[in-house]
Design a protein around this motif. Structure first.
Motif, PDB file in Angstrom:
ATOM      1  N   PRO A 234     -20.886 -13.287  -3.153  1.00 57.76           N
ATOM      2  CA  PRO A 234     -21.021 -11.972  -2.513  1.00 57.76           C
ATOM      3  C   PRO A 234     -20.905 -12.055  -0.988  1.00 57.76           C
ATOM      4  N   GLY A 235     -19.890 -11.389  -0.449  1.00 61.80           N
ATOM      5  CA  GLY A 235     -19.700 -11.325   0.986  1.00 61.80           C
ATOM      6  C   GLY A 235     -19.081 -12.545   1.625  1.00 61.80           C
ATOM      7  N   ASP A 236     -18.611 -13.520   0.824  1.00 61.48           N
ATOM      8  CA  ASP A 236     -18.075 -14.739   1.442  1.00 61.48           C
ATOM      9  C   ASP A 236     -17.025 -15.376   0.547  1.00 61.48           C
ATOM     10  N   LEU A 237     -16.171 -16.157   1.181  1.00 66.91           N
ATOM     11  CA  LEU A 237     -15.162 -16.969   0.508  1.00 66.91           C
ATOM     12  C   LEU A 237     -15.279 -18.368   1.097  1.00 66.91           C
ATOM     13  N   ILE A 238     -15.606 -19.350   0.254  1.00 61.86           N
ATOM     14  CA  ILE A 238     -15.941 -20.699   0.701  1.00 61.86           C
ATOM     15  C   ILE A 238     -14.897 -21.672   0.178  1.00 61.86           C
TER      16      ILE A 238
ATOM     17  N   ASP B  74      -5.675 -17.406   2.917  1.00 65.10           N
ATOM     18  CA  ASP B  74      -5.389 -16.632   4.125  1.00 65.10           C
ATOM     19  C   ASP B  74      -6.608 -15.767   4.452  1.00 65.10           C
ATOM     20  N   TYR B  75      -7.439 -16.262   5.365  1.00 63.58           N
ATOM     21  CA  TYR B  75      -8.659 -15.535   5.714  1.00 63.58           C
ATOM     22  C   TYR B  75      -8.372 -14.185   6.374  1.00 63.58           C
ATOM     23  N   LYS B  76      -7.167 -13.981   6.881  1.00 66.42           N
ATOM     24  CA  LYS B  76      -6.817 -12.682   7.462  1.00 66.42           C
ATOM     25  C   LYS B  76      -6.886 -11.582   6.418  1.00 66.42           C
ATOM     26  N   ARG B  77      -6.702 -11.963   5.160  1.00 65.97           N
ATOM     27  CA  ARG B  77      -6.645 -10.979   4.079  1.00 65.97           C
ATOM     28  C   ARG B  77      -7.978 -10.823   3.354  1.00 65.97           C
ATOM     29  N   PHE B  78      -9.001 -11.523   3.832  1.00 65.88           N
ATOM     30  CA  PHE B  78     -10.306 -11.443   3.171  1.00 65.88           C
ATOM     31  C   PHE B  78     -11.181 -10.420   3.879  1.00 65.88           C
ATOM     32  N   THR B  79     -11.794  -9.536   3.093  1.00 64.74           N
ATOM     33  CA  THR B  79     -12.743  -8.557   3.607  1.00 64.74           C
ATOM     34  C   THR B  79     -14.070  -8.781   2.904  1.00 64.74           C
ATOM     35  N   ALA B  80     -15.098  -9.088   3.676  1.00 62.82           N
ATOM     36  CA  ALA B  80     -16.365  -9.541   3.101  1.00 62.82           C
ATOM     37  C   ALA B  80     -17.033  -8.494   2.216  1.00 62.82           C
TER      38      ALA B  80
ATOM     39  N   GLU C 118     -12.481  -6.212  -4.375  1.00 61.74           N
ATOM     40  CA  GLU C 118     -11.080  -6.495  -4.631  1.00 61.74           C
ATOM     41  C   GLU C 118     -10.370  -6.754  -3.306  1.00 61.74           C
ATOM     42  N   GLN C 119      -9.524  -7.777  -3.288  1.00 63.01           N
ATOM     43  CA  GLN C 119      -8.822  -8.154  -2.069  1.00 63.01           C
ATOM     44  C   GLN C 119      -7.332  -7.920  -2.239  1.00 63.01           C
ATOM     45  N   GLU C 120      -6.638  -7.777  -1.122  1.00 66.70           N
ATOM     46  CA  GLU C 120      -5.198  -7.583  -1.179  1.00 66.70           C
ATOM     47  C   GLU C 120      -4.512  -8.856  -1.662  1.00 66.70           C
ATOM     48  N   SER C 121      -3.351  -8.678  -2.264  1.00 63.79           N
ATOM     49  CA  SER C 121      -2.587  -9.831  -2.742  1.00 63.79           C
ATOM     50  C   SER C 121      -2.216 -10.723  -1.563  1.00 63.79           C
ATOM     51  N   GLY C 122      -1.956 -11.980  -1.873  1.00 62.49           N
ATOM     52  CA  GLY C 122      -1.579 -12.938  -0.846  1.00 62.49           C
ATOM     53  C   GLY C 122      -2.746 -13.700  -0.245  1.00 62.49           C
ATOM     54  N   LEU C 123      -3.952 -13.384  -0.675  1.00 63.58           N
ATOM     55  CA  LEU C 123      -5.123 -14.089  -0.142  1.00 63.58           C
ATOM     56  C   LEU C 123      -5.112 -15.560  -0.528  1.00 63.58           C
ATOM     57  N   PHE C 124      -4.668 -15.865  -1.741  1.00 64.82           N
ATOM     58  CA  PHE C 124      -4.771 -17.233  -2.267  1.00 64.82           C
ATOM     59  C   PHE C 124      -3.488 -17.619  -2.988  1.00 64.82           C
ATOM     60  N   TRP C 125      -2.838 -18.643  -2.461  1.00 61.03           N
ATOM     61  CA  TRP C 125      -1.619 -19.188  -3.073  1.00 61.03           C
ATOM     62  C   TRP C 125      -1.862 -20.619  -3.551  1.00 61.03           C
ATOM     63  N   VAL C 126      -1.182 -20.977  -4.625  1.00 63.01           N
ATOM     64  CA  VAL C 126      -1.207 -22.350  -5.143  1.00 63.01           C
ATOM     65  C   VAL C 126       0.227 -22.838  -5.258  1.00 63.01           C
ATOM     66  N   LEU C 127       0.459 -24.052  -4.788  1.00 64.47           N
ATOM     67  CA  LEU C 127       1.784 -24.690  -4.874  1.00 64.47           C
ATOM     68  C   LEU C 127       1.622 -26.061  -5.499  1.00 64.47           C
TER      69      LEU C 127
ATOM     70  N   THR D 177      -4.257 -14.893  -6.309  1.00 61.57           N
ATOM     71  CA  THR D 177      -5.418 -14.113  -5.889  1.00 61.57           C
ATOM     72  C   THR D 177      -6.129 -13.478  -7.066  1.00 61.57           C
ATOM     73  N   SER D 178      -5.375 -12.878  -7.979  1.00 64.20           N
ATOM     74  CA  SER D 178      -5.998 -12.187  -9.119  1.00 64.20           C
ATOM     75  C   SER D 178      -6.758 -13.167 -10.008  1.00 64.20           C
ATOM     76  N   THR D 179      -6.229 -14.375 -10.195  1.00 65.44           N
ATOM     77  CA  THR D 179      -6.920 -15.380 -11.004  1.00 65.44           C
ATOM     78  C   THR D 179      -8.210 -15.816 -10.327  1.00 65.44           C
ATOM     79  N   LEU D 180      -8.166 -15.994  -9.010  1.00 63.15           N
ATOM     80  CA  LEU D 180      -9.367 -16.358  -8.266  1.00 63.15           C
ATOM     81  C   LEU D 180     -10.452 -15.314  -8.446  1.00 63.15           C
ATOM     82  N   PHE D 181     -10.087 -14.050  -8.355  1.00 64.69           N
ATOM     83  CA  PHE D 181     -11.091 -13.000  -8.457  1.00 64.69           C
ATOM     84  C   PHE D 181     -11.542 -12.761  -9.894  1.00 64.69           C
ATOM     85  N   LYS D 182     -10.709 -13.076 -10.833  1.00 63.64           N
ATOM     86  CA  LYS D 182     -11.106 -12.968 -12.239  1.00 63.64           C
ATOM     87  C   LYS D 182     -12.183 -13.994 -12.578  1.00 63.64           C
ATOM     88  N   ASN D 183     -12.026 -15.221 -12.068  1.00 64.91           N
ATOM     89  CA  ASN D 183     -12.942 -16.310 -12.422  1.00 64.91           C
ATOM     90  C   ASN D 183     -14.024 -16.568 -11.379  1.00 64.91           C
TER      91      ASN D 183
END
Length: 547
Positions: free
Chosen positions: A215-219, A343-349, A353-362, A375-381
């Motif tokens: 809640p309120g953070d991304l670590i 991308d912390y620019k896209r994170f709102t504490a 729900e966050q905008e797409s592009g917050l979290f990429w995996v390569l 991003t959607s998988t991160l927020f789902k789990n």
């Protein structure tokens, strides 16, 4: 000037309590290094300055900050060289020790392999120089490649106190600096060129990592698994506002400031763990490749080494998608990893729900890179865990993990791996960055049900989020490569959070975990006579620090 305030902030993060020097080139290209006291006027008097503090015996870390003055009229390649020179000059004793610990005996077992490996690197360097000659003046990608090589040239020259600056890239493939930077890429070459004794089978550069929503953070946190002899560490900050192109009036690169956990002599992190002024954090865990047929794509004239591509992407990218696109160019197929880009620019504490592009995996393999917005998988789990097994099915199949599952069992299964289960079970205990650091240090192998194996004794200290493979029985029997008694442990942990990142800080601890297991003490370990450890403290019992 706002610029001076920014640079002063960079310096103050370390705390000027050690060695501070500035460097310039004077008449007839003589290199001049001055001891300085950092103040506003100093920052405008020299093109490049640095601060170095060695506290390895007190905290387990040394600290290096290097910055350049954006108003200087020197070109990027000269700035890169001078930045490297200062680093090599100020950390030369650590570089010597780290080289002896990490490499000195590497070629003894198979000198023929080393001859082939050095020929591969020589051919690859010629390939890069050919591209630099044609493209560095017009392509931002190759301009940044040239700067990485110029900075490496500077580190090497600074180590040996060369006094005259000669423009150009002068890489000695047998030199200490080049060797230390390419060690990670050797993992694939050991298989491609058929080394007699594969170092990776003895424990080599695997890691644990997690992105956790609370809640309120991304670590974001990472624990490096590495050899015990490679625990000489430097936390580095590079403030180098290079231009995107070689033209003098080109805009500055987006990634002007890069903070990373690293090692003596390295131009990149190697862990990898980066905080970047674009708002990006980048980290990875290494992927093994069990598909011998894919080695045909690993050719010296077919790509750029992973560590160079990583730094180029760190400097040029503005988000996860562009980082993935830039990194994907010129894939050589060595040092294959799962990269995670936040991308912390896209994170709102205060938003669920966050905008797409917050979290990429390569994920990378020879002749294949798969990258996706997760991003959607991160927020789902509410979390993403990484533990050296590919997530994307295409990569998992190409690297032939299914065959290893048949041979070794769940060790190489994405869902049934011991760390996968531990992360899933214990991620609910993470509520802030300090609790994530504790999780990344977790090892209770004698009591944890997911550290059990078909082994004698029936558990492994290498099957935890923070490996302590030195605690396994040297005479024991283990059912998979890498889970027995080997020269490997989780040698650190570092985390950042939304608030810490805004201050451009990480919270980091050096050394193997000692929370639920005995601390690592060289004089008490049977490893003490097996592996060199020059410059190390005896007991690795340190507290976390902020950097």
């Amino acid at each position: 000037m706002i610029l001076c305030k920014v640079v002063l902030l960079v310096v103050s993060i370390v705390g000027i309590t050690g060695e501070d020097k500035c460097i310039e080139i004077i008449e007839n290209s003589w290199i001049k290094i001055d001891d300085v006291v950092i103040k506003n006027s100093t920052l405008l008097s020299y093109p490049v300055c640095a601060s170095f503090v060695n506290q390895i015996n007190q905290t387990g870390w040394s600290y290096l900050t290097i910055w350049s003055d954006p108003s200087t009229d020197l070109n990027d390649s000269t700035i890169a060289y001078l930045a490297g020179y200062l680093e090599g000059y100020m950390t030369r004793e650590l570089i010597d020790d780290h080289f002896d610990n990490a490499w000195r005996t590497y070629c003894t077992d198979d000198p023929e392999f080393c001859e082939k490996a050095f020929q591969f690197y020589q051919d690859n360097l010629l390939y890069m120089k050919d591209n630099l000659y044609e493209l560095a003046s017009s392509d931002p990608y190759w301009h940044q490649v040239a700067l990485v090589l110029s900075q490496m040239t500077g580190i090497s020259d600074g180590m040996y106190g060369k006094l005259i600056y000669k423009p150009g890239i002068n890489i000695d493939i047998h030199g200490k600096v080049f060797i230390l930077n390419i060690i990670t890429d050797l993992m694939e070459l050991e298989s491609v060129l058929k080394r007699g004794v594969n170092k990776k089978d003895q424990g080599f550069t695997t890691c644990s990592a997690m992105v956790k929503l609370v809640p309120g953070d991304l670590i974001i946190g990472h624990a490096t698994w590495y050899e015990f002899g490679c625990m000489l560490r430097i936390l580095k900050k590079y403030y180098l506002p290079f231009r995107t192109e070689s033209k003098p009036n080109s805009p500055a690169v987006p990634g002007k400031l890069i903070s990373m956990s690293s090692y003596p002599g390295l131009i990149f992190s190697s862990d990898d763990y980066y905080l970047i002024s674009t708002g990006l954090t980048v980290m990875e865990t290494t992927l093994m490749n069990f598909n011998e047929t894919s080695y045909q794509f690993v050719k010296p004239d077919a790509g750029v080494l992973t560590f160079i591509r990583t730094m180029v992407a760190n400097r040029l990218a503005v988000d996860g998608q562009s980082w993935s696109q830039i990194f994907s160019r010129y894939n050589l197929g060595t040092y294959n990893n799962q990269f995670m880009i936040v991308d912390y620019k896209r994170f709102t504490a205060d938003k669920d729900e966050q905008e797409s592009g917050l979290f990429w995996v390569l994920e990378q393999m020879p002749n294949l890179i798969v990258a996706q917005d997760m991003t959607s998988t991160l927020f789902k789990n509410n979390y993403w865990a990484s533990y050296n097994i590919p997530y994307f099915k295409e990569v998992y199949q190409l690297a032939d993990y299914p065959s290893s599952v048949k041979k070794y069992g769940p060790t190489y299964d994405y869902n049934e791996n011991s760390r996968a289960k531990q992360f899933k079970r214990k991620q609910v205990e993470v509520f802030d960055y300090k609790s994530l650091l504790r999780l990344l240090r977790y090892n209770n192998y004698q009591n944890d049900p997911d550290a059990r194996c078909n082994c004698t004794p029936p558990y492994s200290a290498g099957m935890s989020i923070a490996s302590r493979a030195d605690l396994n029985d040297p005479k024991g029997k283990y059912d998979a490569t890498g889970v027995g008694f080997i020269n490997e442990a989780a040698i650190d942990a570092k985390v950042t959070s939304f608030e810490l990142f805004k201050q451009f800080k990480m919270y980091a601890i050096s050394g193997p975990t000692y929370d639920d297991v005995p601390p690592f003490i060289w004089s008490n370990s049977i490893l003490k006579d097996m592996f060199p450890h020059k410059g190390h403290p005896d007991a690795w019992v340190f507290e976390p620090i902020y950097f």
